[in-house]
Design a protein around this motif. Structure first.
Motif, PDB file in Angstrom:
ATOM      1  N   SER A 326       0.964  -1.199   0.058  1.00 40.18           N
ATOM      2  CA  SER A 326       0.140  -0.089   0.167  1.00 40.18           C
ATOM      3  C   SER A 326       0.875   1.206   0.095  1.00 40.18           C
ATOM      4  CB  SER A 326      -0.964   0.016   1.273  1.00 40.18           C
ATOM      5  OG  SER A 326      -1.808  -1.120   1.242  1.00 40.18           O
ATOM      6  N   ALA A 327       1.836   1.273   0.810  1.00 40.41           N
ATOM      7  CA  ALA A 327       2.674   2.395   0.865  1.00 40.41           C
ATOM      8  C   ALA A 327       3.507   2.587  -0.573  1.00 40.41           C
ATOM      9  CB  ALA A 327       3.976   2.299   1.950  1.00 40.41           C
ATOM     10  N   ALA A 328       3.837   1.299  -1.063  1.00 37.30           N
ATOM     11  CA  ALA A 328       4.681   1.580  -2.400  1.00 37.30           C
ATOM     12  C   ALA A 328       3.589   2.274  -3.248  1.00 37.30           C
ATOM     13  CB  ALA A 328       5.262   0.209  -2.654  1.00 37.30           C
ATOM     14  N   ILE A 329       2.505   1.631  -3.568  1.00 38.42           N
ATOM     15  CA  ILE A 329       1.537   2.095  -4.714  1.00 38.42           C
ATOM     16  C   ILE A 329       1.177   3.653  -4.434  1.00 38.42           C
ATOM     17  CG2 ILE A 329      -0.936   1.974  -5.164  1.00 38.42           C
ATOM     18  CD1 ILE A 329      -0.758  -1.054  -4.782  1.00 38.42           C
ATOM     19  N   ALA A 330       1.012   3.995  -3.193  1.00 39.91           N
ATOM     20  CA  ALA A 330       0.774   5.589  -2.802  1.00 39.91           C
ATOM     21  C   ALA A 330       1.958   6.552  -3.082  1.00 39.91           C
ATOM     22  CB  ALA A 330       0.488   5.693  -1.428  1.00 39.91           C
ATOM     23  N   ALA A 331       3.040   5.841  -3.267  1.00 46.24           N
ATOM     24  CA  ALA A 331       4.478   6.555  -3.342  1.00 46.24           C
ATOM     25  C   ALA A 331       4.981   6.927  -4.781  1.00 46.24           C
ATOM     26  CB  ALA A 331       5.554   6.066  -2.377  1.00 46.24           C
ATOM     27  N   HIS A 332       4.122   6.276  -5.483  1.00 50.29           N
ATOM     28  CA  HIS A 332       4.589   6.380  -6.982  1.00 50.29           C
ATOM     29  C   HIS A 332       3.351   6.886  -7.782  1.00 50.29           C
ATOM     30  CE1 HIS A 332       7.627   3.198  -5.424  1.00 50.29           C
ATOM     31  NE2 HIS A 332       8.208   3.967  -6.562  1.00 50.29           N
ATOM     32  N   ARG A 333       3.591   7.115  -8.923  1.00 50.17           N
ATOM     33  CA  ARG A 333       2.790   7.665 -10.202  1.00 50.17           C
ATOM     34  C   ARG A 333       2.737   6.697 -11.350  1.00 50.17           C
ATOM     35  NH1 ARG A 333       4.242  14.119 -10.603  1.00 50.17           N
ATOM     36  NH2 ARG A 333       2.388  13.918 -11.708  1.00 50.17           N
ATOM     37  N   TYR A 334       1.606   6.631 -12.037  1.00 53.16           N
ATOM     38  CA  TYR A 334       1.081   5.921 -13.005  1.00 53.16           C
ATOM     39  C   TYR A 334       0.779   6.618 -14.278  1.00 53.16           C
ATOM     40  CZ  TYR A 334       1.363   3.326  -8.918  1.00 53.16           C
ATOM     41  OH  TYR A 334       1.824   2.598  -7.583  1.00 53.16           O
ATOM     42  N   ALA A 335       1.054   6.204 -15.437  1.00 44.83           N
ATOM     43  CA  ALA A 335       0.469   6.901 -16.622  1.00 44.83           C
ATOM     44  C   ALA A 335       0.405   5.906 -17.913  1.00 44.83           C
ATOM     45  CB  ALA A 335       1.216   8.162 -17.028  1.00 44.83           C
ATOM     46  N   ASP A 336      -0.296   6.219 -18.778  1.00 41.35           N
ATOM     47  CA  ASP A 336      -0.264   5.579 -20.186  1.00 41.35           C
ATOM     48  C   ASP A 336       0.533   6.535 -20.902  1.00 41.35           C
ATOM     49  OD1 ASP A 336      -2.158   3.551 -19.604  1.00 41.35           O
ATOM     50  OD2 ASP A 336      -3.816   4.561 -20.111  1.00 41.35           O
ATOM     51  N   ILE A 337       1.629   6.032 -21.578  1.00 38.11           N
ATOM     52  CA  ILE A 337       2.693   6.845 -22.287  1.00 38.11           C
ATOM     53  C   ILE A 337       2.731   6.217 -23.828  1.00 38.11           C
ATOM     54  CG2 ILE A 337       4.963   7.197 -22.616  1.00 38.11           C
ATOM     55  CD1 ILE A 337       3.710   7.980 -20.029  1.00 38.11           C
ATOM     56  N   TYR A 338       2.417   7.314 -24.639  1.00 39.74           N
ATOM     57  CA  TYR A 338       2.290   6.846 -26.093  1.00 39.74           C
ATOM     58  C   TYR A 338       3.814   6.338 -26.777  1.00 39.74           C
ATOM     59  CZ  TYR A 338      -2.014  10.065 -26.936  1.00 39.74           C
ATOM     60  OH  TYR A 338      -3.226  10.076 -26.863  1.00 39.74           O
ATOM     61  N   ALA A 339       3.600   5.472 -27.424  1.00 38.66           N
ATOM     62  CA  ALA A 339       4.664   4.823 -28.126  1.00 38.66           C
ATOM     63  C   ALA A 339       5.468   5.897 -29.054  1.00 38.66           C
ATOM     64  CB  ALA A 339       4.367   3.507 -29.032  1.00 38.66           C
ATOM     65  N   GLU A 340       4.758   6.714 -29.497  1.00 41.80           N
ATOM     66  CA  GLU A 340       5.141   7.621 -30.411  1.00 41.80           C
ATOM     67  C   GLU A 340       5.603   8.903 -29.522  1.00 41.80           C
ATOM     68  OE1 GLU A 340       6.320  10.334 -32.659  1.00 41.80           O
ATOM     69  OE2 GLU A 340       5.648   8.392 -33.674  1.00 41.80           O
ATOM     70  N   PRO A 341       6.978   9.244 -29.760  1.00 36.87           N
ATOM     71  CA  PRO A 341       7.504  10.098 -28.758  1.00 36.87           C
ATOM     72  C   PRO A 341       7.226  11.708 -28.868  1.00 36.87           C
ATOM     73  CG  PRO A 341       9.132   9.488 -30.434  1.00 36.87           C
ATOM     74  CD  PRO A 341       8.040   8.675 -30.819  1.00 36.87           C
ATOM     75  N   SER A 342       6.669  11.892 -30.325  1.00 36.94           N
ATOM     76  CA  SER A 342       6.168  13.315 -30.633  1.00 36.94           C
ATOM     77  C   SER A 342       4.620  13.675 -30.262  1.00 36.94           C
ATOM     78  CB  SER A 342       6.451  13.652 -31.969  1.00 36.94           C
ATOM     79  OG  SER A 342       5.769  14.875 -32.493  1.00 36.94           O
ATOM     80  N   GLU A 343       4.622  14.638 -29.312  1.00 41.17           N
ATOM     81  CA  GLU A 343       3.413  15.001 -28.857  1.00 41.17           C
ATOM     82  C   GLU A 343       2.668  15.699 -30.127  1.00 41.17           C
ATOM     83  OE1 GLU A 343       1.332  18.102 -25.555  1.00 41.17           O
ATOM     84  OE2 GLU A 343       3.601  17.384 -25.523  1.00 41.17           O
ATOM     85  N   ALA A 344       2.984  16.216 -31.003  1.00 43.44           N
ATOM     86  CA  ALA A 344       2.597  17.093 -32.074  1.00 43.44           C
ATOM     87  C   ALA A 344       1.646  15.844 -32.741  1.00 43.44           C
ATOM     88  CB  ALA A 344       3.417  17.901 -32.884  1.00 43.44           C
ATOM     89  N   VAL A 345       2.370  14.824 -33.238  1.00 43.94           N
ATOM     90  CA  VAL A 345       2.121  13.957 -33.994  1.00 43.94           C
ATOM     91  C   VAL A 345       0.931  13.203 -33.446  1.00 43.94           C
ATOM     92  CG1 VAL A 345       2.807  11.737 -35.333  1.00 43.94           C
ATOM     93  CG2 VAL A 345       4.316  13.534 -35.238  1.00 43.94           C
ATOM     94  N   THR A 346       0.984  12.967 -32.219  1.00 42.85           N
ATOM     95  CA  THR A 346      -0.209  12.100 -31.509  1.00 42.85           C
ATOM     96  C   THR A 346      -1.306  12.989 -31.363  1.00 42.85           C
ATOM     97  OG1 THR A 346       0.702  12.914 -29.367  1.00 42.85           O
ATOM     98  CG2 THR A 346       1.441  10.804 -30.098  1.00 42.85           C
TER      99      THR A 346
END
Length: 659
Positions: A326-346
């Motif tokens: 529980s402590a480890a889960i609360a201490a970290h952050r999570y996100a969906d990351i595009y495989a495409e690195p360019s934000e403009a393209v996505t």
């Protein structure tokens, strides 16, 4: 003087080794005398002879980079498996079997290189994966091939298996393309490849926006991978092109979150209760574990503290207890990351897909509507004959499906004698009507007319005839499906775009159904027979008193309905398997169509076919994996519908309505 010459000679001799040491080593003979494509082939002979998809890519790239005129022929020979390696020196040749050996030729020019025994040559046989890589390299040569078919094939290959290296040759081949259609296809593929392999994000965004509201499947298939995401865990702020940030309980559950932490090496493996219990039992000493008395270990929190103490002492492997998880889960952050690195393209890809989503949904709806219309015409054509017999005569003909089968087999027999499919269909349609008309008249004269006003006996009798006809078909034609081939002009489908299409056979069936609707309306409203049929339908006793023979009308109606079923059989047989059970696949839907639409009314039958066909397609769209469930739901809906409208959509007054 002599001593001076000797000294000078000695110094020169001593200097020679030093000069030789300073000079670069001479290249091997093979590398110094062979250059270009021939040198690449000689230098990679073993890799060419035993290629692997994982390692052959650089070799193919080196071959194409030479820009030698013989590259295309060499690659073609390689993918055609007409190359071989001589075992004695490893040289590569084009080979051709000749008697007990091979005839050899230069791999670049094709010049004769003598012969070799079969034991001296190893045939080079690249697998499918390697052949695919070679085919991709050949594309740049095929794009400018004089044969338009090969240029189209090259574009098809690029659409499936393109690489970044193919973009430049494709662009170079656009301006000189003489065929306008192929040029447009090249331009489209070039834009698709630019979306994937463009050098800058700006170039890729421009390529995306150039398609506008295009709904092409290839365009959407190119955009979708750009928006593919991977779920990741981070110790601090998410890094990369973030699609969305997640919080435990909001978009991601605790189990998945901790699994991400473990896979990323941010947390130890979770400790199960069984593993914890075993570890604690193994480290009991003096009535305590990790300084905690055994008597207190009844509570989970105490067991967790004891295991943590053992971890600190190095007595058990690192693992996370429930509190630590529980402590480890609360201490970290999570996100969906595009495989495409360019934000403009996505962002551009997401906006493009969103802009066409409504159009795509509308096209799917239109395609579903065309499917429903096609099924409506099939059910209408199959049920129109039943509507006549059931509506006018009040006869439940369970053998109606076998008249459909009889018509389909008639078409098959005609095609056995007339090889031209167009002519055979033209002959089969009236012949099927005649055959099933006579069969219907014979059935009415021999069986049905003795059972009027006895619906149960009529149902049982026609059901028995149905079984008998099925067995007769099996005895004559066997149990295997028989082909009823449509003419070539009915092959394929009319396609509005990548989503909306309908086969020409179904269009022809729709036209045929509309023709029969027109013929039926003409006969019923413009001929004496139609007047007499309507009179018998409304009031048979009054019609008889006016000089109309109801018995004759019943016979003609039954024959006419059976004849139409025969024509329906020819039409249905063009896209369905012609077997003895063909008609039984449509008898239930035919009865539902007649009952739901309204007994004895042609427009009611049309409305019933539209309702049944549309309803079936809608249910199949919601539950496409279970057609049996779709049919069950459809029957339940119709049962409920009849409860509220027992006379059907369009009720008919008279004998058919039970008045």
């Amino acid at each position: 003087m002599r001593s001076f010459i000797l000294a000078l000679t000695a110094s020169l001799c001593l200097a020679l080794p030093l000069q030789a040491q300073d000079a670069p080593p001479a290249p091997p003979a093979a590398e110094s005398t062979i250059s270009g494509l021939a040198g690449v082939i000689a230098g990679h002979a073993d890799a060419i002879a035993k290629p692997s998809r994982q390692t052959i890519g650089p070799v193919i790239a080196a071959i194409t980079a030479t820009a030698d005129p013989g590259v295309r022929d060499f690659l073609r020979s390689w993918t055609d498996r007409t190359l071989g390696q001589r075992k004695s020196d490893g040289a590569i040749f084009r080979i051709e079997k000749a008697g007990d050996g091979y005839r050899l030729a230069d791999p670049l020019t094709g010049a004769d290189a003598g012969t070799a025994a079969r034991a001296d040559i190893s045939e080079i046989k690249p697998n499918a994966g390697v052949q695919g890589l070679i085919a991709g390299a050949l594309v740049q040569f095929q794009l400018s091939d004089p044969d338009p078919a090969k240029r189209r094939a090259a574009l098809d290959t690029l659409a499936r298996e393109a690489t970044a290296e193919n973009l430049a040759p494709l662009r170079a081949a656009i301006d000189d393309e003489p065929d306008a259609a192929i040029k447009a296809q090249k331009q489209r593929v070039e834009r698709l490849l630019t979306i994937r392999f463009g050098e800058t994000p700006e170039e890729r965004v421009d390529a995306i926006q150039s398609f506008g509201g295009d709904m092409g499947l290839d365009y959407r298939a190119t955009l979708n991978p750009i928006l593919a995401v991977a779920r990741k865990a981070f110790a601090a702020a998410p890094e990369g092109n973030v699609a969305r940030e997640l919080k435990p309980g909001q978009g991601i559950d605790a189990e998945e979150a901790y699994a991400l932490l473990v896979s990323a090496g941010l947390a130890p493996k979770r400790l199960t209760h069984a593993e914890q219990r075993a570890a604690l039992e193994a480290h009991i000493a003096d009535g305590a574990v990790g300084g905690i008395p055994v008597a207190e270990l009844a509570e989970q929190s105490a067991r967790d503290r004891a295991y943590t103490a053992l971890e600190a002492a190095g007595q058990v492997p690192q693992a996370a207890t429930d509190d630590e998880v529980s402590a480890a889960i609360a201490a970290h952050r999570y996100a969906d990351i595009y495989a495409e690195p360019s934000e403009a393209v996505t962002e551009a890809a997401a906006a493009a897909l969103k802009s066409v989503s409504l159009k795509v949904d509308a096209m799917y709806g239109l395609d579903l509507g065309l499917d429903a219309l096609s099924l409506t015409s099939i059910y209408f054509l199959a049920a129109i004959g039943l509507a006549i017999t059931f509506g006018v005569m009040r006869v439940i003909n369970m053998a109606h499906g076998e008249f459909i089968t009889m018509g389909a087999y008639t078409g098959y027999v005609v095609q056995s004698y007339i090889s031209d499919y167009t002519t055979s269909i033209i002959v089969a349609l009236p012949l099927a009507f005649a055959v099933t008309f006579l069969a219907g008249v014979a059935m009415e004269r021999l069986v049905i007319r003795h059972l009027y006003k006895r619906p149960l006996e009529t149902l049982l009798a026609t059901f028995g005839i149905s079984i008998a006809l099925q067995q007769l078909f099996k005895n004559i034609f066997g149990t295997q499906a028989r082909p009823l081939t449509a003419p070539s002009w009915l092959d394929g489908a009319w396609a509005l775009n990548d989503i909306v299409s309908i086969s020409y056979i179904r269009i022809a069936i729709f036209v045929l159904a509309m023709i029969f609707l027109g013929v039926f309306l003409f006969v019923m409203n413009r001929t004496r027979l139609g007047l007499e049929v309507r009179a018998v339908t409304q009031n048979p006793s009054m019609a008889a008193s006016m000089g109309i023979n109801p018995d004759r009308i019943n016979m003609l109606c039954f024959g006419f309905g059976s004849g139409i079923a025969g024509i329906a059989g020819v039409a249905i047989g063009l896209f369905a398997k012609v077997t003895s059970e063909l008609g039984s696949d449509y008898i239930v839907q035919s009865f539902m169509t007649v009952v739901v639409g309204g007994v004895g009314n042609i427009f009611g039958t049309l409305a019933g076919a539209a309702l049944v066909g549309t309803l079936q397609k809608l249910i199949e769209a919601v539950n496409p994996s279970n057609t049996l469930a779709a049919q069950t739901y459809m029957i339940l809906f119709i049962i409920i519908f009849i409860q509220f409208r027992p006379r059907g959509i369009i009720a008919l007054k008279g004998r058919a309505a039970g008045d």
